[in-house]
Design a protein around this motif. Structure first.
Motif, PDB file in Angstrom:
ATOM      1  N   ALA A 124      -4.087  37.457 -35.700  1.00 27.44           N
ATOM      2  CA  ALA A 124      -2.855  38.071 -35.159  1.00 27.44           C
ATOM      3  C   ALA A 124      -1.659  37.156 -35.403  1.00 27.44           C
ATOM      4  O   ALA A 124      -0.512  37.601 -35.391  1.00 27.44           O
ATOM      5  CB  ALA A 124      -3.023  38.348 -33.669  1.00 27.44           C
ATOM      6  N   HIS A 125      -1.945  35.874 -35.628  1.00 28.15           N
ATOM      7  CA  HIS A 125      -0.865  34.900 -35.851  1.00 28.15           C
ATOM      8  C   HIS A 125      -0.532  34.831 -37.339  1.00 28.15           C
ATOM      9  O   HIS A 125      -0.681  33.807 -37.999  1.00 28.15           O
ATOM     10  CB  HIS A 125      -1.281  33.531 -35.299  1.00 28.15           C
ATOM     11  N   GLU A 126      -0.058  35.957 -37.840  1.00 28.54           N
ATOM     12  CA  GLU A 126       0.152  36.106 -39.283  1.00 28.54           C
ATOM     13  C   GLU A 126       1.103  35.067 -39.854  1.00 28.54           C
ATOM     14  O   GLU A 126       0.898  34.565 -40.952  1.00 28.54           O
ATOM     15  CB  GLU A 126       0.727  37.502 -39.585  1.00 28.54           C
ATOM     16  N   CYS A 127       2.146  34.731 -39.116  1.00 30.43           N
ATOM     17  CA  CYS A 127       3.150  33.815 -39.667  1.00 30.43           C
ATOM     18  C   CYS A 127       2.601  32.402 -39.858  1.00 30.43           C
ATOM     19  O   CYS A 127       3.219  31.582 -40.536  1.00 30.43           O
ATOM     20  CB  CYS A 127       4.404  33.789 -38.795  1.00 30.43           C
ATOM     21  N   GLN A 128       1.438  32.137 -39.258  1.00 30.63           N
ATOM     22  CA  GLN A 128       0.835  30.807 -39.415  1.00 30.63           C
ATOM     23  C   GLN A 128      -0.157  30.738 -40.578  1.00 30.63           C
ATOM     24  O   GLN A 128      -0.779  29.708 -40.802  1.00 30.63           O
ATOM     25  CB  GLN A 128       0.140  30.408 -38.109  1.00 30.63           C
ATOM     26  N   ASN A 129      -0.293  31.860 -41.300  1.00 30.45           N
ATOM     27  CA  ASN A 129      -1.238  31.916 -42.422  1.00 30.45           C
ATOM     28  C   ASN A 129      -2.621  31.423 -41.996  1.00 30.45           C
ATOM     29  O   ASN A 129      -3.057  30.326 -42.380  1.00 30.45           O
ATOM     30  CB  ASN A 129      -0.712  31.091 -43.608  1.00 30.45           C
ATOM     31  N   PRO A 130      -3.318  32.227 -41.199  1.00 28.01           N
ATOM     32  CA  PRO A 130      -4.609  31.784 -40.653  1.00 28.01           C
ATOM     33  C   PRO A 130      -5.643  31.390 -41.706  1.00 28.01           C
ATOM     34  O   PRO A 130      -6.558  30.618 -41.402  1.00 28.01           O
ATOM     35  CB  PRO A 130      -5.088  32.997 -39.853  1.00 28.01           C
ATOM     36  N   ASP A 131      -5.485  31.864 -42.946  1.00 27.94           N
ATOM     37  CA  ASP A 131      -6.422  31.427 -44.000  1.00 27.94           C
ATOM     38  C   ASP A 131      -6.371  29.911 -44.182  1.00 27.94           C
ATOM     39  O   ASP A 131      -7.290  29.305 -44.722  1.00 27.94           O
ATOM     40  CB  ASP A 131      -6.071  32.099 -45.336  1.00 27.94           C
ATOM     41  N   ARG A 132      -5.267  29.328 -43.724  1.00 31.41           N
ATOM     42  CA  ARG A 132      -5.058  27.895 -43.855  1.00 31.41           C
ATOM     43  C   ARG A 132      -5.924  27.097 -42.865  1.00 31.41           C
ATOM     44  O   ARG A 132      -6.303  25.975 -43.146  1.00 31.41           O
ATOM     45  CB  ARG A 132      -3.563  27.621 -43.594  1.00 31.41           C
ATOM     46  N   PHE A 133      -6.217  27.699 -41.701  1.00 30.82           N
ATOM     47  CA  PHE A 133      -6.936  26.912 -40.683  1.00 30.82           C
ATOM     48  C   PHE A 133      -8.163  27.588 -40.098  1.00 30.82           C
ATOM     49  O   PHE A 133      -9.037  26.906 -39.560  1.00 30.82           O
ATOM     50  CB  PHE A 133      -5.984  26.488 -39.554  1.00 30.82           C
ATOM     51  N   TYR A 134      -8.269  28.928 -40.188  1.00 30.75           N
ATOM     52  CA  TYR A 134      -9.456  29.545 -39.581  1.00 30.75           C
ATOM     53  C   TYR A 134     -10.762  29.104 -40.245  1.00 30.75           C
ATOM     54  O   TYR A 134     -11.752  28.833 -39.544  1.00 30.75           O
ATOM     55  CB  TYR A 134      -9.380  31.073 -39.527  1.00 30.75           C
ATOM     56  N   PRO A 135     -10.810  28.999 -41.584  1.00 28.74           N
ATOM     57  CA  PRO A 135     -12.074  28.554 -42.192  1.00 28.74           C
ATOM     58  C   PRO A 135     -12.569  27.214 -41.639  1.00 28.74           C
ATOM     59  O   PRO A 135     -13.772  26.987 -41.513  1.00 28.74           O
ATOM     60  CB  PRO A 135     -11.722  28.450 -43.685  1.00 28.74           C
ATOM     61  N   TYR A 136     -11.643  26.351 -41.270  1.00 28.36           N
ATOM     62  CA  TYR A 136     -12.037  25.074 -40.664  1.00 28.36           C
ATOM     63  C   TYR A 136     -12.736  25.330 -39.329  1.00 28.36           C
ATOM     64  O   TYR A 136     -13.782  24.749 -39.023  1.00 28.36           O
ATOM     65  CB  TYR A 136     -10.797  24.194 -40.470  1.00 28.36           C
ATOM     66  N   HIS A 137     -12.139  26.215 -38.523  1.00 28.56           N
ATOM     67  CA  HIS A 137     -12.755  26.531 -37.230  1.00 28.56           C
ATOM     68  C   HIS A 137     -14.073  27.275 -37.412  1.00 28.56           C
ATOM     69  O   HIS A 137     -15.008  27.101 -36.625  1.00 28.56           O
ATOM     70  CB  HIS A 137     -11.781  27.323 -36.359  1.00 28.56           C
ATOM     71  N   GLU A 138     -14.141  28.085 -38.425  1.00 31.96           N
ATOM     72  CA  GLU A 138     -15.401  28.798 -38.672  1.00 31.96           C
ATOM     73  C   GLU A 138     -16.524  27.790 -38.978  1.00 31.96           C
ATOM     74  O   GLU A 138     -17.641  27.930 -38.490  1.00 31.96           O
ATOM     75  CB  GLU A 138     -15.236  29.786 -39.825  1.00 31.96           C
ATOM     76  N   ARG A 139     -16.213  26.770 -39.746  1.00 33.80           N
ATOM     77  CA  ARG A 139     -17.211  25.729 -40.016  1.00 33.80           C
ATOM     78  C   ARG A 139     -17.600  25.014 -38.722  1.00 33.80           C
ATOM     79  O   ARG A 139     -18.764  24.705 -38.486  1.00 33.80           O
ATOM     80  CB  ARG A 139     -16.662  24.705 -41.019  1.00 33.80           C
ATOM     81  N   MET A 140     -16.596  24.764 -37.846  1.00 37.71           N
ATOM     82  CA  MET A 140     -16.895  24.133 -36.554  1.00 37.71           C
ATOM     83  C   MET A 140     -17.824  25.009 -35.721  1.00 37.71           C
ATOM     84  O   MET A 140     -18.769  24.516 -35.097  1.00 37.71           O
ATOM     85  CB  MET A 140     -15.598  23.876 -35.772  1.00 37.71           C
ATOM     86  N   GLU A 141     -17.558  26.331 -35.709  1.00 38.93           N
ATOM     87  CA  GLU A 141     -18.400  27.252 -34.931  1.00 38.93           C
ATOM     88  C   GLU A 141     -19.853  27.165 -35.401  1.00 38.93           C
ATOM     89  O   GLU A 141     -20.784  27.108 -34.600  1.00 38.93           O
ATOM     90  CB  GLU A 141     -17.913  28.697 -35.115  1.00 38.93           C
ATOM     91  N   LYS A 142     -20.028  27.143 -36.710  1.00 38.70           N
ATOM     92  CA  LYS A 142     -21.388  27.119 -37.254  1.00 38.70           C
ATOM     93  C   LYS A 142     -22.049  25.765 -37.019  1.00 38.70           C
ATOM     94  O   LYS A 142     -23.233  25.693 -36.704  1.00 38.70           O
ATOM     95  CB  LYS A 142     -21.350  27.459 -38.746  1.00 38.70           C
ATOM     96  N   GLU A 143     -21.254  24.712 -37.151  1.00 31.20           N
ATOM     97  CA  GLU A 143     -21.821  23.379 -36.938  1.00 31.20           C
ATOM     98  C   GLU A 143     -22.207  23.176 -35.474  1.00 31.20           C
ATOM     99  O   GLU A 143     -23.287  22.688 -35.164  1.00 31.20           O
ATOM    100  CB  GLU A 143     -20.806  22.316 -37.362  1.00 31.20           C
ATOM    101  N   ARG A 144     -21.321  23.573 -34.562  1.00 32.41           N
ATOM    102  CA  ARG A 144     -21.649  23.471 -33.127  1.00 32.41           C
ATOM    103  C   ARG A 144     -22.845  24.351 -32.817  1.00 32.41           C
ATOM    104  O   ARG A 144     -23.712  23.992 -32.027  1.00 32.41           O
ATOM    105  CB  ARG A 144     -20.449  23.882 -32.266  1.00 32.41           C
ATOM    106  N   GLY A 145     -22.876  25.537 -33.415  1.00 31.60           N
ATOM    107  CA  GLY A 145     -24.006  26.447 -33.185  1.00 31.60           C
ATOM    108  C   GLY A 145     -25.321  25.835 -33.637  1.00 31.60           C
ATOM    109  O   GLY A 145     -26.338  25.924 -32.932  1.00 31.60           O
ATOM    110  N   SER A 146     -25.301  25.177 -34.781  1.00 33.23           N
ATOM    111  CA  SER A 146     -26.553  24.608 -35.300  1.00 33.23           C
ATOM    112  C   SER A 146     -27.063  23.505 -34.377  1.00 33.23           C
ATOM    113  O   SER A 146     -28.262  23.262 -34.289  1.00 33.23           O
ATOM    114  CB  SER A 146     -26.353  24.079 -36.719  1.00 33.23           C
ATOM    115  N   THR A 147     -26.152  22.872 -33.651  1.00 32.18           N
ATOM    116  CA  THR A 147     -26.546  21.827 -32.706  1.00 32.18           C
ATOM    117  C   THR A 147     -27.437  22.381 -31.604  1.00 32.18           C
ATOM    118  O   THR A 147     -28.321  21.692 -31.115  1.00 32.18           O
ATOM    119  CB  THR A 147     -25.287  21.199 -32.063  1.00 32.18           C
ATOM    120  N   VAL A 148     -27.161  23.610 -31.200  1.00 35.04           N
ATOM    121  CA  VAL A 148     -27.890  24.195 -30.061  1.00 35.04           C
ATOM    122  C   VAL A 148     -28.665  25.455 -30.462  1.00 35.04           C
ATOM    123  O   VAL A 148     -28.929  26.314 -29.644  1.00 35.04           O
ATOM    124  CB  VAL A 148     -26.917  24.503 -28.896  1.00 35.04           C
TER     125      VAL A 148
END
Ligand code: ZN
Length: 247
Positions: free
Chosen positions: A199-223
């Motif tokens: 929804a935060h289009e002006c921030q170009n989420p393609d720039r930062f969401y993939p980083y968070h997606e990797r964090m989600e998967k990495e944290r998930g793999s921990t547990v």
């Protein structure tokens, strides 16, 4: 917890909200949850999946933005940037089902002086929170650090009347030295989180969401989950039957 500090899987510390059924959830108190972020897109990035989960379980969630992200668009004046980002923040909250509140500090110029601290405490107090999420205080962005400081001072001024929970954003780039003691399974809500971020289009989420997606998967793999968000819970003050998660 040494096991968690080394990121060894320890399911005893996984947030259990949502692991019990809806009927059981309904029997629990409906919590007032406030998520404080320095800028539009911070709460969504740090704990959008958890907020969506809390909302789906019947809890009330307010996202409290310290600023309207007025400095977030290069070459644009603050007023027009703030207006664009306000609209996007409200849209993001609608996607999650959260209420939107702004603390009216200025992006890049936030302060924690006595006057601002009192004003923030008054605002947070008016929301009567049971649970407050905020940035981890060791962060490269001073607005993030200031948000953490303001919440901490409010927590003290309010006699530690709410559960204080820290979240991470772009760990290794912004958040540092974050050792979670709580993981939330967001396998069922990560898509809603992603929508709220986009929804935060002006921030170009393609720039930062993939980083968070990797964090989600990495944290998930921990547990042993597909995706998870990780937190540091400072203190649990709610009576045990009302606790939506297991410590
Ligand atoms: Zn930020």
């Amino acid at each position: 917890m040494s096991a968690l500090n080394t990121f060894a899987p320890d399911l005893s510390n996984v947030l259990t909200l949502g692991l019990h059924g809806r009927a059981e959830s309904a029997a629990l108190k409906s919590l007032n949850v406030v998520c404080v972020g320095a800028h539009p897109d911070d709460p969504e990035s740090g704990c959008g999946g958890t907020l969506a989960k809390l909302i789906s379980d019947g809890h009330r969630v307010t996202i409290l933005y310290l600023t309207r992200g007025e400095a977030g668009m290069k070459g644009q004046d603050r007023a027009s940037t703030g207006a664009i980002r306000t609209k996007e923040a409200v849209h993001a909250c609608q996607i999650l089902g959260a209420q939107t509140v702004f603390a009216e500090q200025m992006d890049g110029e936030t302060t924690t002086d006595a006057e601002k601290s009192r004003a923030f405490t008054d605002l947070l107090s008016s929301l009567a929170p049971d649970l407050v999420f905020v940035h981890w205080p060791l962060d490269t962005h001073r607005d993030h650090r200031n948000a953490a400081q303001l919440v901490y001072e409010a927590w003290e001024a309010m006699n530690e009347s709410f559960t204080l929970v820290y979240y991470e954003v772009m760990t290794g780039v912004q958040t540092h030295h974050f050792e979670p003691n709580c993981f939330v399974d967001i396998s069922a809500t990560w898509e809603k989180k992603r929508s709220s971020i986009y929804a935060h289009e002006c921030q170009n989420p393609d720039r930062f969401y993939p980083y968070h997606e990797r964090m989600e998967k990495e944290r998930g793999s921990t547990v042993r989950m597909d995706r998870a968000e990780a937190f540091v819970i400072v203190r649990e003050r709610l009576p045990k039957p009302l606790i939506p998660f297991q410590l």
